[in-house]
Motif scaffolding. Structure first.
Motif, PDB file in Angstrom:
ATOM      1  N   ASP A 117       0.824  -1.212   0.000  1.00  0.00           N
ATOM      2  CA  ASP A 117       0.000   0.000   0.000  1.00  0.00           C
ATOM      3  C   ASP A 117       0.857   1.261   0.000  1.00  0.00           C
ATOM      4  O   ASP A 117       0.471   2.287  -0.586  1.00  0.00           O
ATOM      5  CB  ASP A 117      -0.927  -0.006   1.212  1.00  0.00           C
TER       6      ASP A 117
ATOM      7  N   LYS B 207       0.606   3.947  -3.051  1.00  0.00           N
ATOM      8  CA  LYS B 207       0.309   5.354  -2.788  1.00  0.00           C
ATOM      9  C   LYS B 207       1.372   6.267  -3.382  1.00  0.00           C
ATOM     10  O   LYS B 207       1.044   7.249  -4.068  1.00  0.00           O
ATOM     11  CB  LYS B 207       0.197   5.591  -1.278  1.00  0.00           C
TER      12      LYS B 207
ATOM     13  N   SER C 293       1.171   6.354  -7.170  1.00  0.00           N
ATOM     14  CA  SER C 293      -0.024   7.080  -7.624  1.00  0.00           C
ATOM     15  C   SER C 293       0.184   8.589  -7.525  1.00  0.00           C
ATOM     16  O   SER C 293      -0.155   9.340  -8.451  1.00  0.00           O
ATOM     17  CB  SER C 293      -1.239   6.676  -6.792  1.00  0.00           C
TER      18      SER C 293
ATOM     19  N   ASN D  52       0.198  11.221 -10.658  1.00  0.00           N
ATOM     20  CA  ASN D  52      -0.756  12.328 -10.694  1.00  0.00           C
ATOM     21  C   ASN D  52      -0.036  13.674 -10.728  1.00  0.00           C
ATOM     22  O   ASN D  52      -0.481  14.607 -11.404  1.00  0.00           O
ATOM     23  CB  ASN D  52      -1.686  12.263  -9.482  1.00  0.00           C
TER      24      ASN D  52
ATOM     25  N   GLU E  95      -5.019   9.237  -9.591  1.00  0.00           N
ATOM     26  CA  GLU E  95      -5.675   9.520  -8.306  1.00  0.00           C
ATOM     27  C   GLU E  95      -7.007   8.776  -8.141  1.00  0.00           C
ATOM     28  O   GLU E  95      -7.292   8.221  -7.076  1.00  0.00           O
ATOM     29  CB  GLU E  95      -5.918  11.021  -8.148  1.00  0.00           C
ATOM     30  N   ILE E  96      -7.828   8.765  -9.190  1.00  0.00           N
ATOM     31  CA  ILE E  96      -9.143   8.117  -9.067  1.00  0.00           C
ATOM     32  C   ILE E  96      -8.977   6.607  -8.915  1.00  0.00           C
ATOM     33  O   ILE E  96      -9.675   5.970  -8.117  1.00  0.00           O
ATOM     34  CB  ILE E  96     -10.029   8.448 -10.278  1.00  0.00           C
TER      35      ILE E  96
ATOM     36  N   TYR F  62      -6.366   5.142  -7.658  1.00  0.00           N
ATOM     37  CA  TYR F  62      -5.830   4.943  -6.300  1.00  0.00           C
ATOM     38  C   TYR F  62      -6.942   4.974  -5.253  1.00  0.00           C
ATOM     39  O   TYR F  62      -7.029   4.104  -4.378  1.00  0.00           O
ATOM     40  CB  TYR F  62      -4.785   6.014  -5.974  1.00  0.00           C
ATOM     41  N   ASN F  63      -7.804   5.985  -5.334  1.00  0.00           N
ATOM     42  CA  ASN F  63      -8.890   6.105  -4.354  1.00  0.00           C
ATOM     43  C   ASN F  63      -9.842   4.916  -4.415  1.00  0.00           C
ATOM     44  O   ASN F  63     -10.422   4.526  -3.394  1.00  0.00           O
ATOM     45  CB  ASN F  63      -9.658   7.405  -4.579  1.00  0.00           C
ATOM     46  N   LYS F  64      -9.997   4.355  -5.609  1.00  0.00           N
ATOM     47  CA  LYS F  64     -10.888   3.199  -5.765  1.00  0.00           C
ATOM     48  C   LYS F  64     -10.341   1.968  -5.050  1.00  0.00           C
ATOM     49  O   LYS F  64     -11.093   1.204  -4.433  1.00  0.00           O
ATOM     50  CB  LYS F  64     -11.069   2.913  -7.257  1.00  0.00           C
ATOM     51  N   TYR F  65      -9.018   1.762  -5.104  1.00  0.00           N
ATOM     52  CA  TYR F  65      -8.446   0.503  -4.615  1.00  0.00           C
ATOM     53  C   TYR F  65      -7.529   0.633  -3.405  1.00  0.00           C
ATOM     54  O   TYR F  65      -6.949  -0.357  -2.960  1.00  0.00           O
ATOM     55  CB  TYR F  65      -7.669  -0.172  -5.765  1.00  0.00           C
ATOM     56  N   ARG F  66      -7.392   1.827  -2.866  1.00  0.00           N
ATOM     57  CA  ARG F  66      -6.424   2.023  -1.786  1.00  0.00           C
ATOM     58  C   ARG F  66      -6.718   1.170  -0.550  1.00  0.00           C
ATOM     59  O   ARG F  66      -5.794   0.745   0.157  1.00  0.00           O
ATOM     60  CB  ARG F  66      -6.367   3.489  -1.396  1.00  0.00           C
ATOM     61  N   ASP F  67      -7.992   0.909  -0.271  1.00  0.00           N
ATOM     62  CA  ASP F  67      -8.346   0.124   0.911  1.00  0.00           C
ATOM     63  C   ASP F  67      -8.618  -1.342   0.596  1.00  0.00           C
ATOM     64  O   ASP F  67      -8.987  -2.111   1.489  1.00  0.00           O
ATOM     65  CB  ASP F  67      -9.581   0.738   1.592  1.00  0.00           C
TER      66      ASP F  67
END
Length: 368
Positions: free
Chosen positions: A32, A36, A39, A43, A74-75, A77-82
């Motif tokens: 992770d 991050k 990503s 970006n 970024e999008i 990353y936000n989709k799969y970061r968790d």
């Protein structure tokens, strides 16, 4: 190292394989962190990469490519970061089963000239998130841009603790090297984005492949539609990055009862309907020797009109040809990857849908 022949490609694959084997041992926390940092780096470079693409390929619009790069970094990353991607990702004690995530190994990433940086960004990021390595085969017309995007992500990943060769690329891409990459026994998955020929080659490689070829997306506008919204949405789609998104509409089928209203709305919003004579000239410009003319891909309507030898009103956004036929003999029924649209008339909704299904007359494509 410079990868420009079969020997150097073999050497690269060996180095990438060794790096991936190390990366496969990383914990979720380590992965992770890499995901991050990579990503953020991608970006942060979205504007410079967009400018680089337009300069190198001569296609598309800088501002729109910035949006695509932003979405891919970024999008995504936000989709799969968790999302969990290491070890046990699901446990159901009631039924007594576990889902365990394990990396595949080395992925081959085939990258098109139409989206050379955004495609590289999201494929690299998803590979990193899943502890896989990836080797890119760029399109020759966009190799500098694709390689630069890959370098930016690789450097960020290394700083975050990743092995040195977790991402690789072919510096001087050729058909021979692309095929050798896809057919290499150490390649475990192919992510192929490109024309029908490249997608077919990926599916014929002997390895699992996920291919995205031509889109040829048709849209039906029937009497229940909000005409203003429908027309506005189609024009936005056709003009974004000069129509190079493969999911953008290539043909619109309009129910007869509202045909003239839709036609008028298109004209009101900046579309130009070519005459029969102009349609003939434009058709010969779209398809040459049975293939899409690369000279029109991602170009503004003013340049396309100039190439075709037709005059259009100032401020025109989209060129529309009113047609009836579907097939190889009708250039407007092909995927055009430019702000050109084919428009059909359907007597009723059922006929419009039937015509819509017929517009995708070639193989190796996807529908939206």
């Amino acid at each position: 190292m410079i990868v420009n022949n079969l020997e150097s490609l073999k050497e690269l694959i060996e180095k990438v394989k060794a790096s991936q084997e190390k990366y496969a041992t990383f914990s979720q926390e380590q992965v992770d962190k890499v995901f991050k940092k990579a990503s953020i780096a991608a970006n942060s470079a979205r504007i410079q990469l967009a400018k680089m693409v337009v300069k190198e390929t001569g296609m598309g619009i800088v501002e729109d490519k910035v949006i695509k790069n932003h979405f891919a970094s970024e999008i995504v990353y936000n989709k799969y970061r968790d999302s969990k991607s290491c070890g046990v990702i699901e446990l159901d004690e009631s039924y007594g089963f576990q889902k365990i995530a394990e990396p595949l190994g080395i992925i081959a990433g085939i990258v098109p000239t139409t989206n050379p940086t955004s495609t590289a960004i999201f494929k690299a990021l998803l590979s990193l998130k899943t502890r896989n390595a990836i080797i890119f085969s760029p399109h020759p017309r966009a190799k500098k841009s694709t390689i630069e995007a890959a370098k930016i992500i690789l450097e960020a990943a290394i700083k975050a603790g990743c092995p040195e060769h977790i991402i690789g690329w072919i510096d001087e891409p050729t058909i021979e090297l692309s095929q050798a990459l896809m057919q290499h026994p150490d390649i475990k998955l192919i992510l192929a984005t490109g024309g029908p020929g490249m997608v077919k080659a990926a599916y014929s490689s002997g390895h699992p492949s996920l291919g995205v070829g031509s889109g040829d997306t048709p849209a039906v506008i029937d009497k229940t539609a909000d005409i203003k919204t429908a027309v506005s949405s189609i024009i936005l789609s056709k003009t974004f990055d000069n129509g190079m998104i493969c999911a953008s509409e290539q043909a619109v089928i309009v129910e007869d009862k509202i045909y003239e209203s839709v036609r008028g709305e298109f004209q009101e919003r900046g579309a130009y309907f070519v005459t029969a004579e102009e349609r003939e000239k434009l058709g010969k410009t779209i398809i040459i020797n049975g293939k899409l003319n690369v000279a029109i891909v991602g170009q503004p309507v003013s340049k396309i009109a100039e190439i075709a030898g037709i005059k259009i009103p100032e401020g025109t956004k989209v060129l529309i040809g009113e047609i009836e036929k579907v097939g190889y003999e009708e250039p407007f029924s092909y995927e055009k990857l430019s702000p050109i649209l084919g428009m059909y008339r359907g007597n009723n909704f059922e006929e419009a849908v039937e015509r819509r299904n017929g517009t995708s007359f070639r193989r190796y494509r996807h529908k939206v």
